[in-house]
Design a protein around this motif. Structure first.
Motif, mmCIF file in Angstrom:
data_model
loop_
_atom_site.group_PDB
_atom_site.id
_atom_site.type_symbol
_atom_site.label_atom_id
_atom_site.label_comp_id
_atom_site.label_asym_id
_atom_site.label_seq_id
_atom_site.Cartn_x
_atom_site.Cartn_y
_atom_site.Cartn_z
ATOM 1 N N GLU A 178 0.840 -1.202 0.000
ATOM 2 C CA GLU A 178 0.000 0.000 0.000
ATOM 3 C C GLU A 178 0.880 1.260 0.000
ATOM 4 O OE1 GLU A 178 -0.089 -2.474 2.341
ATOM 5 O OE2 GLU A 178 -2.067 -2.539 3.316
ATOM 6 N N ILE A 179 0.369 2.323 -0.595
ATOM 7 C CA ILE A 179 1.023 3.625 -0.517
ATOM 8 C C ILE A 179 0.620 4.230 0.828
ATOM 9 C CG2 ILE A 179 1.258 5.904 -1.601
ATOM 10 C CD1 ILE A 179 2.206 3.354 -3.287
ATOM 11 N N CYS A 180 1.611 4.649 1.617
ATOM 12 C CA CYS A 180 1.329 5.159 2.968
ATOM 13 C C CYS A 180 1.318 6.685 2.951
ATOM 14 C CB CYS A 180 2.383 4.660 3.946
ATOM 15 S SG CYS A 180 2.340 2.870 4.124
ATOM 16 N N VAL A 181 0.162 7.261 3.285
ATOM 17 C CA VAL A 181 0.032 8.723 3.326
ATOM 18 C C VAL A 181 0.012 9.141 4.796
ATOM 19 C CG1 VAL A 181 -1.426 10.706 2.719
ATOM 20 C CG2 VAL A 181 -1.335 8.711 1.192
ATOM 21 N N TRP A 182 0.867 10.107 5.150
ATOM 22 C CA TRP A 182 0.916 10.570 6.542
ATOM 23 C C TRP A 182 -0.254 11.505 6.839
ATOM 24 C CZ3 TRP A 182 5.972 9.688 4.554
ATOM 25 C CH2 TRP A 182 6.755 8.829 5.341
ATOM 26 N N MET A 224 2.173 14.082 1.893
ATOM 27 C CA MET A 224 3.407 13.303 1.746
ATOM 28 C C MET A 224 3.055 11.824 1.809
ATOM 29 S SD MET A 224 6.310 15.065 4.015
ATOM 30 C CE MET A 224 6.267 16.796 4.362
ATOM 31 N N GLN A 225 3.757 11.044 1.020
ATOM 32 C CA GLN A 225 3.476 9.615 1.006
ATOM 33 C C GLN A 225 4.775 8.825 0.880
ATOM 34 O OE1 GLN A 225 0.799 9.362 -2.378
ATOM 35 N NE2 GLN A 225 2.486 9.042 -3.838
ATOM 36 N N ALA A 226 4.733 7.589 1.402
ATOM 37 C CA ALA A 226 5.887 6.697 1.310
ATOM 38 C C ALA A 226 5.519 5.522 0.406
ATOM 39 C CB ALA A 226 6.274 6.196 2.697
#
Ligand code: NAD
Length: 338
Positions: free
Chosen positions: A277-281, A298-300
């Motif tokens: 999954e794309i992790c969005v803060w 921002m995303q990781a």
């Protein structure tokens, strides 16, 4: 009948796609190739995967592995081949997949869109790959950008986007690449990511910049999006919470960095500690207070795994499975993605 799938290029991406294929009820892993002997080949053998040589004699037999045939033999046995060879090799392979019979082929983001014709992110443009002979799953960065921007575009409409990619220098196993003590900007404007996003989200105006840093864990993106409609932070959080293959992560959970996200993925018990999954803060989602129409977030992106579910959906689409939502759901269930 199960879709018969082969993997050519059994490295970072190929070994993950192989395991993912083996987990699907509607697919059968026919085999994987070994370009040279390595621990990857040993693990493939332990998992009971059939192993096929590619590029002539290599050191398999010397190391006690009896191959089940060569690439041509493998091609005789399959409906689709997933090409996960190093970038630019896939393009050269394309014609090989016509022989000994025409086999459909899914390529990776290291190949150029123009060489393959169709670029793919399941939740954005699944239909474009339906019944195609060739399709390309876009790169890890482009996949990450497309997943969240597609959701933003559908809800608010996008005027334009500026995004910066802070890219990991190398994959964790990789002893050849870097940097190990520098920040290296991509000295081209825009970086290739923006035009690549447009191969999937055709009408989104996007400008990207990029740089590489001494880390192996994940990429980090910062995005500024001009919206056509006004927005507020809570709605934007809800939007990402409800977007397929996107996960909201929070400071309160101590998920404050790529390192902590990777530890979290390991604790979740994910295979190889992957985080597809794309992790969005959550705390890094902002809306400008004067106009309410500029969204910042921002995303990781876990570069080794976000494209793996996309490969599975792409194979289904190429084989004529028409229901994108059902495909995404089936794939997500096997990965344990909510
Ligand atoms: P990799 O180097 O980890 O793996 C490539 C594998 O292909 C290796 O096992 C190698 O032995 C094998 N190989 C080399 N030449 C071959 C040939 N001629 N025929 C068959 N096999 C051959 O590479 P990777 O990171 O898995 O990248 C594969 C593709 O996926 C590239 O297009 C890359 O751009 C893309 N991609 C990589 C990442 C990532 O972060 N690693 C993320 C998304 C997409």
């Amino acid at each position: 009948m199960a879709i018969r799938v082969a993997i050519n290029g059994y490295g970072t991406i190929g070994k993950r796609v192989a395991d993912a294929v083996a987990m699907q009820k509607d697919m059968k892993l026919a085999g994987v190739t070994a370009h040279s002997y390595s621990f990857n080949t040993e693990i493939a053998k332990q998992k009971g995967y059939k192993i096929f040589t590619v590029g002539g004699d290599n050191d398999l037999k010397l190391n006690g592995i009896s191959p089940d045939g060569d690439l041509n033999n493998l091609l005789e046995m399959v409906d689709v081949i997933v090409d996960a060879t190093p970038k630019k090799v896939g393009k050269e392979n394309l014609e090989k997949y016509y022989k000994p019979k025409k086999v459909k082929a899914a390529f990776q983001g290291g190949e150029k869109h123009e060489a393959i014709g169709t670029s793919f992110v399941a939740q954005c443009n699944y239909d474009e790959a339906i019944n195609k002979d060739y399709a390309r799953i876009v790169s890890c960065n482009t996949t990450g950008l497309c997943r969240t921007l597609d959701a933003v575009n559908k809800k608010y409409g996008i005027g334009s986007v500026h995004a910066t990619m802070v890219r990991r220098g190398a994959d964790p196993w990789d002893i050849y690449h870097g940097p190990i003590n520098a920040i290296v900007p991509v000295l081209e404007m825009p970086s290739h990511h923006g035009p690549d996003v447009q191969t999937v989200l055709h009408n989104v105006e996007i400008f990207t910049t990029a740089l590489s840093v001494p880390s192996t864990l994940m990429h980090l993106h910062t995005l500024t999006v001009d919206l056509k409609k006004k927005a507020n932070v809570n709605d934007a959080i809800e939007l990402f919470k409800n977007t397929a293959r996107v996960r909201i992560v929070r400071n309160a959970e101590h998920l404050r960095s790529t390192a902590e996200i990777m530890e979290f993925a390991r604790d979740l018990g994910r295979l190889r500690g992957d985080m597809p999954e794309i992790c969005v803060w959550q705390e890094a989602i902002g809306i400008t207070s004067n106009s309410h129409n500029k969204l910042l977030y921002m995303q990781a992106v876990h570069q080794e795994s976000d494209v793996i579910p996309e490969n599975i959906d792409c194979v289904r689409a190429m084989m004529g499975f028409k229901d994108s939502e059902k495909s995404i759901k089936m794939t997500n269930e096997t990965f344990g993605i909510r």
